[in-house]
Motif scaffolding. Structure first.
Motif, PDB file in Angstrom:
ATOM      1  N   ARG A 132     -52.369 -36.676 -35.160  1.00  0.00           N
ATOM      2  CA  ARG A 132     -51.607 -36.494 -33.912  1.00  0.00           C
ATOM      3  C   ARG A 132     -51.079 -35.058 -33.814  1.00  0.00           C
ATOM      4  O   ARG A 132     -51.052 -34.474 -32.730  1.00  0.00           O
ATOM      5  N   ASP A 143     -46.510 -30.334 -40.363  1.00  0.00           N
ATOM      6  CA  ASP A 143     -47.706 -30.940 -39.803  1.00  0.00           C
ATOM      7  C   ASP A 143     -48.929 -30.019 -39.869  1.00  0.00           C
ATOM      8  O   ASP A 143     -49.722 -29.965 -38.933  1.00  0.00           O
ATOM      9  N   THR A 156     -44.517 -44.117 -40.110  1.00  0.00           N
ATOM     10  CA  THR A 156     -43.938 -42.888 -39.593  1.00  0.00           C
ATOM     11  C   THR A 156     -44.418 -41.714 -40.444  1.00  0.00           C
ATOM     12  O   THR A 156     -44.941 -41.892 -41.555  1.00  0.00           O
ATOM     13  N   ALA A 157     -44.229 -40.504 -39.937  1.00  0.00           N
ATOM     14  CA  ALA A 157     -44.632 -39.324 -40.697  1.00  0.00           C
ATOM     15  C   ALA A 157     -43.911 -39.275 -42.032  1.00  0.00           C
ATOM     16  O   ALA A 157     -44.523 -38.963 -43.068  1.00  0.00           O
ATOM     17  N   GLU A 183     -49.139 -48.192 -38.066  1.00  0.00           N
ATOM     18  CA  GLU A 183     -49.068 -46.765 -38.372  1.00  0.00           C
ATOM     19  C   GLU A 183     -47.703 -46.423 -38.938  1.00  0.00           C
ATOM     20  O   GLU A 183     -46.675 -46.618 -38.280  1.00  0.00           O
ATOM     21  N   TRP A 241     -50.458 -39.279 -38.699  1.00  0.00           N
ATOM     22  CA  TRP A 241     -49.495 -38.281 -38.266  1.00  0.00           C
ATOM     23  C   TRP A 241     -50.112 -36.880 -38.252  1.00  0.00           C
ATOM     24  O   TRP A 241     -49.812 -36.073 -37.370  1.00  0.00           O
TER      25      TRP A 241
END
Length: 435
Positions: free
Chosen positions: A109, A123, A233-234, A231, A106
């Motif tokens: 990205r 983020d 989730t955040a 993967e 995350w």
């Protein structure tokens, strides 16, 4: 969240923190299994370029397991069958277990989207040099990053200096120069571009050449099963990262777990951090406690235990146990600041100063240097803590062990004072330990 929970004494908190970092276990010869376990317990090995003693990422493993093969750790870090990978733990370059890689996707990205603001966004994903450099490159040289990526794709693995499509090097005298260009890290455009690609996960560190990073496409470096792993989730990734921090810290405040601006083990914006910690409290994984003498609410990892600690170790300035200097002060009543960037006349305790852990206390500051020309481990400065017990014999044994591990034949103590004289005498009486 209101302050709740039973009170924990300062001594209990200290022992819980030490046990969480693996200092409650006896040391011995460090085989691969013990090295692997030490890295997992530490959670992260911070990288640093200073080599006055040895590279900093080697020291936490030595502190926990004793003598081991540095070449073996290199193989785990950069070999064909690697078990670690390089990325940023918070803002610090670090080696992390491969199991952590999916939890960083995350962030990668977000970096690719150039989401930078750590206070406003959950983020925050890159060091300042990359953020500032990419802001300029995006405006001044559109398409340049793609050129660098194409060059790595066609010619990699490459160093940052080799991944320069047009060979242009900026100078600080140019109009509106990048403020990082020409500094100790030499942030040229190619370096900024390839570090951005690294933050975004498009390239990774294939190896090191004289400690200089070598970059290649991530799919050519990391195992397929790691890259193909589901993967999270955040939100799931953030919860798991706070779990890792909590296991590694044992007992900690909210800021120590996930505070921004370098205050937390894994930085998250304040609201996000409170939410994640609240979820782990509700799940019973974090137990709210009040630590004696600490105003902030603290949390104990549910599996962390208070156990006797009979430790003896020299700690890297970048050891996970002490890298949060405020936490170190609270736990050990030990005010510690690194001195390598302090001008020589202003240094008090030396240049590369390692705290000496004895039992569950930090009892001294030991300035160390490896003089490789004379094969000597040198102690330029030695400063005991006020009211510290006599530690000369234990420190002598630790220095013998370290010298043997670093393949140094001699130990010299040019430091002045009664403690240094006692250490010199103890070194003469003792012999290198077998572990």
């Amino acid at each position: 969240m209101a302050a709740v929970g039973d009170e924990v004494s300062g001594g209990e908190a200290r022992r819980i923190a030490l046990g969480a970092q693996g200092f409650g276990e006896p040391r011995g010869r460090g085989d691969v299994r013990r090295v692997r376990k030490a890295v997992q317990r530490a959670g992260v090995l911070q990288l640093d370029s200073v080599n006055v003693l040895c590279r900093s990422h080697y020291l936490p493993v030595f502190s926990r397991v004793g003598r081991y093969s540095r070449a073996g750790l290199d193989k785990l870090s950069w070999g064909a069958d690697r078990e670690l990978f390089e990325y940023f733990w918070g803002h610090k370059a670090a080696l992390l277990p491969l199991t952590t890689y999916p939890l960083m996707r995350w962030r990668m990205r977000a970096a690719e989207r150039q989401v930078w603001d750590e206070e406003l966004s959950p983020d925050m994903t890159a060091p300042w040099s990359v953020v500032e450099g990419m802001r300029r490159l995006t405006a001044e040289r559109p398409g340049y990053v793609d050129q660098v990526l194409r060059m790595v794709t066609e010619q990699g693995p490459l160093t940052a200096g080799e991944a320069n499509p047009d060979g242009v090097r900026r100078k600080r005298s140019e109009p509106h120069p990048d403020p990082t260009t020409g500094t100790m890290w030499n942030w040229q455009d190619a370096k900024i571009a390839i570090e951005y690609l690294f933050c975004a996960g498009l390239v990774t560190i294939a190896g090191r050449r004289h400690f200089e990073r070598i970059y290649d496409l991530t799919e050519r470096v990391l195992p397929a099963d790691v890259l193909d792993a589901p993967e999270p989730t955040a939100d799931e990734a953030r919860r798991e990262l706070v779990r890792i921090a909590a296991r590694g810290l044992g007992i900690a405040t909210l800021k120590e777990l996930c505070g921004v601006s370098g205050r937390g083990h894994f930085p998250l914006p304040a609201a996000t951090g409170r939410e994640v910690v609240g979820e782990l409290v509700e799940a019973g994984e974090l137990i709210p406690v009040r630590v004696e003498g600490v105003k902030q609410q603290a949390y104990r990892w549910h599996e962390a235990k208070d156990r006797p600690i009979d430790a003896q170790a020299l700690l890297s300035p970048f050891d996970p146990l002490i890298w949060n200097r405020d936490r170190t002060h609270r736990l050990f009543d030990f005010f510690y600041r690194i001195s390598i960037y302090t001008p020589a006349p202003q240094r008090i305790h030396g240049y590369y100063v390692l705290p000496f852990l004895l039992g569950d206390q930090l009892v001294a500051r030991v300035d160390l240097k490896a003089d490789r020309q004379t094969s000597t481990l040198v102690v330029p400065t030695l400063t005991p803590e006020p009211n510290a017990p006599d530690f000369a014999e234990q420190l002598a044994a630790e220095l013998h062990l370290m010298a043997d591990w670093l393949d140094l034949e001699h130990i010299a103590v040019p430091a002045n004072g009664a403690t240094a004289r006692a250490l010199t005498e103890a070194l003469g009486r003792s012999r290198p330990r077998s572990q």
